[in-house]
Design a protein around this motif. Structure first.
Motif, mmCIF file in Angstrom:
data_model
loop_
_atom_site.group_PDB
_atom_site.id
_atom_site.type_symbol
_atom_site.label_atom_id
_atom_site.label_comp_id
_atom_site.label_asym_id
_atom_site.label_seq_id
_atom_site.Cartn_x
_atom_site.Cartn_y
_atom_site.Cartn_z
ATOM 1 N N ALA A 40 -4.061 -26.381 4.598
ATOM 2 C CA ALA A 40 -2.782 -27.060 4.359
ATOM 3 C C ALA A 40 -1.739 -26.460 5.295
ATOM 4 O O ALA A 40 -2.048 -25.615 6.140
ATOM 5 C CB ALA A 40 -2.355 -26.887 2.903
ATOM 6 N N CYS A 41 -0.499 -26.873 5.083
ATOM 7 C CA CYS A 41 0.625 -26.267 5.796
ATOM 8 C C CYS A 41 0.876 -24.882 5.186
ATOM 9 O O CYS A 41 1.052 -24.766 3.968
ATOM 10 C CB CYS A 41 1.872 -27.136 5.666
ATOM 11 S SG CYS A 41 3.337 -26.383 6.392
ATOM 12 N N GLY A 42 0.898 -23.874 6.035
ATOM 13 C CA GLY A 42 1.104 -22.518 5.540
ATOM 14 C C GLY A 42 2.447 -22.335 4.855
ATOM 15 O O GLY A 42 2.534 -21.710 3.800
ATOM 16 N N GLU A 43 3.503 -22.903 5.441
ATOM 17 C CA GLU A 43 4.833 -22.737 4.871
ATOM 18 C C GLU A 43 5.003 -23.573 3.603
ATOM 19 O O GLU A 43 5.468 -23.079 2.586
ATOM 20 C CB GLU A 43 5.915 -23.134 5.884
ATOM 21 C CG GLU A 43 6.062 -22.164 7.037
ATOM 22 C CD GLU A 43 5.123 -22.476 8.203
ATOM 23 O OE1 GLU A 43 4.208 -23.330 8.050
ATOM 24 O OE2 GLU A 43 5.286 -21.880 9.261
ATOM 25 N N CYS A 44 4.628 -24.845 3.676
ATOM 26 C CA CYS A 44 4.883 -25.767 2.556
ATOM 27 C C CYS A 44 3.980 -25.531 1.345
ATOM 28 O O CYS A 44 4.436 -25.621 0.210
ATOM 29 C CB CYS A 44 4.717 -27.218 3.019
ATOM 30 S SG CYS A 44 5.878 -27.723 4.309
ATOM 31 N N LYS A 69 -6.280 -25.104 16.596
ATOM 32 C CA LYS A 69 -6.089 -26.447 16.042
ATOM 33 C C LYS A 69 -4.646 -26.549 15.578
ATOM 34 O O LYS A 69 -4.057 -25.589 15.122
ATOM 35 C CB LYS A 69 -7.014 -26.719 14.849
ATOM 36 C CG LYS A 69 -8.487 -26.664 15.159
ATOM 37 C CD LYS A 69 -8.934 -27.860 15.952
ATOM 38 C CE LYS A 69 -10.446 -27.794 16.182
ATOM 39 N NZ LYS A 69 -10.932 -28.859 17.015
ATOM 40 N N SER A 70 -4.109 -27.763 15.680
ATOM 41 C CA SER A 70 -2.727 -27.995 15.278
ATOM 42 C C SER A 70 -2.680 -28.744 13.950
ATOM 43 O O SER A 70 -3.616 -29.476 13.608
ATOM 44 C CB SER A 70 -2.019 -28.826 16.356
ATOM 45 O OG SER A 70 -0.791 -29.325 15.885
ATOM 46 N N ILE A 71 -1.594 -28.601 13.245
ATOM 47 C CA ILE A 71 -1.414 -29.317 11.977
ATOM 48 C C ILE A 71 -1.469 -30.830 12.200
ATOM 49 O O ILE A 71 -1.916 -31.580 11.349
ATOM 50 C CB ILE A 71 -0.122 -28.873 11.270
ATOM 51 C CG1 ILE A 71 -0.137 -29.302 9.811
ATOM 52 C CG2 ILE A 71 1.126 -29.359 12.006
ATOM 53 C CD1 ILE A 71 0.903 -28.617 8.953
ATOM 54 N N ASP A 72 -1.044 -31.291 13.385
ATOM 55 C CA ASP A 72 -1.029 -32.724 13.679
ATOM 56 C C ASP A 72 -2.361 -33.249 14.204
ATOM 57 O O ASP A 72 -2.508 -34.457 14.402
ATOM 58 C CB ASP A 72 0.094 -33.036 14.665
ATOM 59 C CG ASP A 72 1.464 -32.797 14.042
ATOM 60 O OD1 ASP A 72 1.649 -33.153 12.867
ATOM 61 O OD2 ASP A 72 2.339 -32.231 14.731
ATOM 62 N N ASP A 73 -3.339 -32.385 14.412
ATOM 63 C CA ASP A 73 -4.665 -32.834 14.845
ATOM 64 C C ASP A 73 -5.386 -33.621 13.756
ATOM 65 O O ASP A 73 -6.397 -34.274 14.021
ATOM 66 C CB ASP A 73 -5.544 -31.639 15.237
ATOM 67 C CG ASP A 73 -5.113 -30.981 16.532
ATOM 68 O OD1 ASP A 73 -4.312 -31.590 17.280
ATOM 69 O OD2 ASP A 73 -5.568 -29.843 16.796
ATOM 70 N N PHE A 74 -4.882 -33.573 12.534
ATOM 71 C CA PHE A 74 -5.557 -34.194 11.396
ATOM 72 C C PHE A 74 -4.729 -35.315 10.774
ATOM 73 O O PHE A 74 -4.926 -35.666 9.623
ATOM 74 C CB PHE A 74 -5.877 -33.119 10.351
ATOM 75 C CG PHE A 74 -6.740 -32.018 10.902
ATOM 76 C CD1 PHE A 74 -8.120 -32.140 10.915
ATOM 77 C CD2 PHE A 74 -6.173 -30.871 11.433
ATOM 78 C CE1 PHE A 74 -8.919 -31.136 11.434
ATOM 79 C CE2 PHE A 74 -6.958 -29.859 11.953
ATOM 80 C CZ PHE A 74 -8.340 -29.988 11.958
ATOM 81 N N GLY A 75 -3.780 -35.855 11.519
ATOM 82 C CA GLY A 75 -2.933 -36.929 11.006
ATOM 83 C C GLY A 75 -1.516 -36.439 10.743
ATOM 84 O O GLY A 75 -1.146 -35.330 11.112
ATOM 85 N N HIS A 78 3.282 -34.856 7.283
ATOM 86 C CA HIS A 78 4.283 -35.177 6.268
ATOM 87 C C HIS A 78 3.975 -36.485 5.540
ATOM 88 O O HIS A 78 4.786 -36.956 4.743
ATOM 89 C CB HIS A 78 5.685 -35.196 6.892
ATOM 90 C CG HIS A 78 6.090 -33.843 7.374
ATOM 91 N ND1 HIS A 78 6.058 -33.488 8.698
ATOM 92 C CD2 HIS A 78 6.498 -32.747 6.699
ATOM 93 C CE1 HIS A 78 6.435 -32.224 8.814
ATOM 94 N NE2 HIS A 78 6.711 -31.751 7.616
ATOM 95 N N GLY A 79 2.818 -37.052 5.798
ATOM 96 C CA GLY A 79 2.391 -38.251 5.079
ATOM 97 C C GLY A 79 2.059 -37.921 3.631
ATOM 98 O O GLY A 79 2.026 -36.748 3.225
ATOM 99 N N GLU A 80 1.789 -38.948 2.858
ATOM 100 C CA GLU A 80 1.541 -38.775 1.419
ATOM 101 C C GLU A 80 0.449 -37.744 1.127
ATOM 102 O O GLU A 80 0.559 -36.941 0.204
ATOM 103 C CB GLU A 80 1.163 -40.114 0.790
ATOM 104 C CG GLU A 80 0.968 -40.051 -0.706
ATOM 105 C CD GLU A 80 0.608 -41.400 -1.314
ATOM 106 O OE1 GLU A 80 0.240 -41.413 -2.495
ATOM 107 O OE2 GLU A 80 0.692 -42.426 -0.612
ATOM 108 N N HIS A 81 -0.631 -37.764 1.896
ATOM 109 C CA HIS A 81 -1.733 -36.826 1.685
ATOM 110 C C HIS A 81 -1.834 -35.804 2.813
ATOM 111 O O HIS A 81 -2.856 -35.134 2.963
ATOM 112 C CB HIS A 81 -3.058 -37.580 1.552
ATOM 113 C CG HIS A 81 -3.065 -38.559 0.416
ATOM 114 N ND1 HIS A 81 -3.089 -38.158 -0.898
ATOM 115 C CD2 HIS A 81 -3.006 -39.908 0.403
ATOM 116 C CE1 HIS A 81 -3.062 -39.233 -1.678
ATOM 117 N NE2 HIS A 81 -3.004 -40.303 -0.914
ATOM 118 N N GLY A 82 -0.764 -35.682 3.604
ATOM 119 C CA GLY A 82 -0.746 -34.740 4.720
ATOM 120 C C GLY A 82 -0.692 -33.296 4.246
ATOM 121 O O GLY A 82 -0.433 -33.003 3.074
#
Length: 111
Positions: A40-44, A69-75, A78-82
């Motif tokens: 997941a996002c480490g901060e959030c 790998k980047s957080i945006d490599d997987f979609g 900030h989307g509903e299931h992001g």
């Protein structure tokens, strides 16, 4: 002579107690192969301190920011299931170096 024996025993006990309570040095080069982890996002999601939304994995209960790998490599993060809104599962390989996970492979698992 009794005082010398007492002093020696006291010092030996003190060193033994200190050795048991000293913080353990973290592994700096732990290799991970096909381990299922939270991602997941480490901060959030993992409440890690950082500068921006950044991909992280939890390995054996400890969160690590991800390199390779980047957080945006997987979609959309900030989307509903992001990753900023939900914790997912992934099978990962790589190694932990200097308290960061150096990813060689990340495969998201179905929900």
């Amino acid at each position: 002579m009794k005082n010398l024996v007492f002093l020696f025993m006291f010092l030996a006990f003190s060193f033994a107690v200190q050795a048991q309570t000293s913080p353990k040095k973290e592994l700096t080069n732990k290799i991970i192969t096909n381990q299922v982890v939270d991602i997941a996002c480490g901060e959030c999601q993992f409440k890690m301190k950082g500068k921006d939304c950044e991909l992280a994995v939890k390995i054996d209960g400890k969160p690590y920011f991800v390199d390779g790998k980047s957080i945006d490599d997987f979609g959309d993060a900030h989307g509903e299931h992001g990753f900023c809104n939900a914790v997912s599962k992934a099978k990962v390989s790589g190694k932990i170096v200097n308290n960061r996970f150096q990813a060689t492979d990340i495969k998201l698992l179905p929900k």
